[in-house]
Write an enzyme that holds these catalytic residues in place. Structure first.
Site, PDB file in Angstrom:
ATOM      1  N   SER A   1       1.006  -0.726  -0.372  1.00  6.28           N
ATOM      2  CA  SER A   1      -0.052  -0.276   0.084  1.00  6.28           C
ATOM      3  C   SER A   1       0.399   1.192  -0.004  1.00  6.28           C
ATOM      4  CB  SER A   1      -0.860   0.311   1.401  1.00  6.28           C
ATOM      5  OG  SER A   1      -1.385   1.588   1.106  1.00  6.28           O
TER       6      SER A   1
ATOM      7  N   TYR B   1      -2.388  -1.329  10.702  1.00  8.83           N
ATOM      8  CA  TYR B   1      -1.614  -1.978   8.998  1.00  8.83           C
ATOM      9  C   TYR B   1      -0.997  -1.112   8.528  1.00  8.83           C
ATOM     10  CZ  TYR B   1      -3.771  -1.316   4.306  1.00  8.83           C
ATOM     11  OH  TYR B   1      -4.394  -0.913   2.714  1.00  8.83           O
TER      12      TYR B   1
HETATM   13  P1  NAD Z   1     -11.498  -5.927   0.062  1.00  5.22           P
HETATM   14  O1  NAD Z   1     -12.258  -5.732   1.312  1.00  5.22           O
HETATM   15  O2  NAD Z   1     -12.302  -5.857  -1.356  1.00  5.22           O
HETATM   16  O3  NAD Z   1     -11.069  -7.521   0.005  1.00  5.22           O
HETATM   17  C1  NAD Z   1     -10.308  -8.533   0.677  1.00  5.22           C
HETATM   18  C2  NAD Z   1     -10.392  -9.834   0.108  1.00  5.22           C
HETATM   19  O4  NAD Z   1     -10.113  -9.957   1.081  1.00  5.22           O
HETATM   20  C3  NAD Z   1     -11.618 -10.217   0.149  1.00  5.22           C
HETATM   21  O5  NAD Z   1     -11.834 -11.773  -0.992  1.00  5.22           O
HETATM   22  C4  NAD Z   1     -12.000 -10.654   1.303  1.00  5.22           C
HETATM   23  O6  NAD Z   1     -13.071 -11.784   1.619  1.00  5.22           O
HETATM   24  C5  NAD Z   1     -10.496 -11.409   1.891  1.00  5.22           C
HETATM   25  N1  NAD Z   1      -9.896 -11.833   3.167  1.00  5.22           N
HETATM   26  C6  NAD Z   1     -10.322 -10.549   4.130  1.00  5.22           C
HETATM   27  N2  NAD Z   1      -9.807 -11.585   5.187  1.00  5.22           N
HETATM   28  C7  NAD Z   1      -9.011 -12.959   4.984  1.00  5.22           C
HETATM   29  C8  NAD Z   1      -9.108 -14.084   5.777  1.00  5.22           C
HETATM   30  N3  NAD Z   1      -9.135 -13.924   6.818  1.00  5.22           N
HETATM   31  N4  NAD Z   1      -8.174 -15.101   5.009  1.00  5.22           N
HETATM   32  C9  NAD Z   1      -8.621 -15.078   3.810  1.00  5.22           C
HETATM   33  N5  NAD Z   1      -9.512 -14.295   2.296  1.00  5.22           N
HETATM   34  C10 NAD Z   1      -9.616 -12.849   3.015  1.00  5.22           C
HETATM   35  O7  NAD Z   1     -10.310  -5.013   0.561  1.00  5.22           O
HETATM   36  P2  NAD Z   1      -8.965  -4.451  -1.226  1.00  5.22           P
HETATM   37  O8  NAD Z   1      -9.064  -3.137  -1.050  1.00  5.22           O
HETATM   38  O9  NAD Z   1      -9.306  -5.791  -2.587  1.00  5.22           O
HETATM   39  O10 NAD Z   1      -7.897  -4.740  -0.752  1.00  5.22           O
HETATM   40  C11 NAD Z   1      -6.896  -6.064  -1.330  1.00  5.22           C
HETATM   41  C12 NAD Z   1      -5.148  -5.365  -0.315  1.00  5.22           C
HETATM   42  O11 NAD Z   1      -5.324  -4.062  -1.148  1.00  5.22           O
HETATM   43  C13 NAD Z   1      -5.070  -5.201   0.766  1.00  5.22           C
HETATM   44  O12 NAD Z   1      -4.511  -5.428   1.234  1.00  5.22           O
HETATM   45  C14 NAD Z   1      -5.055  -3.715   1.270  1.00  5.22           C
HETATM   46  O13 NAD Z   1      -4.564  -3.426   1.683  1.00  5.22           O
HETATM   47  C15 NAD Z   1      -4.160  -3.369  -0.567  1.00  5.22           C
HETATM   48  N6  NAD Z   1      -4.945  -1.931  -0.656  1.00  5.22           N
HETATM   49  C16 NAD Z   1      -6.113  -1.513  -1.074  1.00  5.22           C
HETATM   50  C17 NAD Z   1      -6.197  -0.103  -1.135  1.00  5.22           C
HETATM   51  C18 NAD Z   1      -8.110   0.424  -1.356  1.00  5.22           C
HETATM   52  O14 NAD Z   1      -7.683   1.805  -1.239  1.00  5.22           O
HETATM   53  N7  NAD Z   1      -8.710  -0.417  -1.344  1.00  5.22           N
HETATM   54  C19 NAD Z   1      -5.002   0.608  -0.942  1.00  5.22           C
HETATM   55  C20 NAD Z   1      -3.804   0.341  -0.656  1.00  5.22           C
HETATM   56  C21 NAD Z   1      -3.937  -1.160  -0.504  1.00  5.22           C
END
Ligand code: NAD
Length: 256
Positions: A139, A152
């Site tokens: 991130s 985080y």
């Molecule tokens: P999201 O909530 O849409 O998806 C998260 C996914 O992880 C889902 O498929 C969920 O079922 C799965 N998950 C959660 N806990 C779990 C567990 N214990 N075991 C197995 N699967 C699990 O989130 P996102 O925004 O798509 O985030 C995905 C990644 O990107 C994360 O690592 C997040 O930190 C990172 N990220 C997101 C953003 C953003 O703006 N959305 C920015 C930077 C980084």
């Protein structure tokens, strides 16, 4: 880009960024092992539509035992993990002195320790096959901090340290390990933070704008598809000497 014959395992690929990356890898020809909760059938169907082999493993990646079962499933049914995308992640927002201890523990388990476990279990297979790609979704918060996100930010900084270490340990092999650092992407994880602003009295459009304006100079969300294209690039031959990078795709967030 031809990833035909390769198998990609993407954690947390039933939603958001993980699903976007899984789709782009499938469009490039890779077979997919999906993981995550929620809309499993829809995720499997959208990958199957790309004409590749797809499976789903329900591992809760806060459990090292369930991660081991997931890697064993990929080895048994798909012939191993060629491309490992560590994407699953969760968030909790609170000042450090009020941060619930159990939320700290689960964020470190899911956002950081799981990355260690998948890598330590998938790497031997990659070494045996003589090829591999590890892409860790960190991130902008792996590079800079924001208030109220201690667990985080700590976990994502940790992911970048782990990425560099694994890149060094694989540097003389055809296996690479890199990280992608997204800025704001409009997924359920971020929608919760927008909803908190709406609940505090801000209009929805204004809440989205305010969230972006605080951090992301482009004032536009990064998309899962754009991140998927970057992941596909990191899996290709042109990226064979990209090793240990933290590649931000963040609308200018960390340029400030
Ligand atoms: P999201 O909530 O849409 O998806 C998260 C996914 O992880 C889902 O498929 C969920 O079922 C799965 N998950 C959660 N806990 C779990 C567990 N214990 N075991 C197995 N699967 C699990 O989130 P996102 O925004 O798509 O985030 C995905 C990644 O990107 C994360 O690592 C997040 O930190 C990172 N990220 C997101 C953003 C953003 O703006 N959305 C920015 C930077 C980084």
């Amino acid at each position: 880009m031809n990833l035909k014959g390769k198998t990609a395992l993407v954690t947390g690929s039933t939603s958001g960024i993980g699903l976007g990356i899984a789709r782009k890898l499938a469009e490039a020809g890779a077979n997919l092992v999906l993981n995550g909760f929620g809309e499993v059938e829809a995720a499997v169907a959208s990958i199957a539509a790309c004409g590749v082999k797809v499976g789903h493993h329900p591992a809760d990646i806060s459990s090292p035992e369930q991660i081991a079962e997931m890697i064993a499933y990929a080895e048994r049914d798909f012939g191993g993990v060629d491309i490992l995308v560590n994407n699953a992640g969760i968030q909790h927002v609170a000042p450090v002195e009020e941060f619930p201890v159990e939320r700290w523990d689960s964020i470190i388990a899911i956002n950081l320790s799981a990355v260690f476990h998948t890598i330590r279990l998938a790497l031997p297979g990659m070494r045996r096959k003589g090829w591999g790609r590890i892409v860790n979704i960190a991130s902008a918060h792996g590079l800079v901090a924001s208030a109220q996100k201690s667990a985080y930010v700590a976990a994502k900084h940790g992911v970048l340290g782990l990425t560099k270490t694994v890149a060094l340990e694989t540097a003389t092999t055809p296996i690479t390990c890199n990280a992608i650092c997204p800025g704001w992407v409009l997924t359920p994880l971020v929608q919760k933070q927008i909803d908190a602003r709406i609940a505090a009295g801000t209009e929805p459009e204004q809440a989205r704008h305010d969230l972006l304006a605080e951090k992301q100079p482009s004032l536009e969300f990064v998309t899962p598809e754009q991140l998927g294209e970057l992941a596909v690039f990191l899996c290709g031959d042109a990226a064979a000497q990209v090793r240990g990078v933290a590649w931000n795709m963040d609308g200018g967030w960390v340029a400030q």
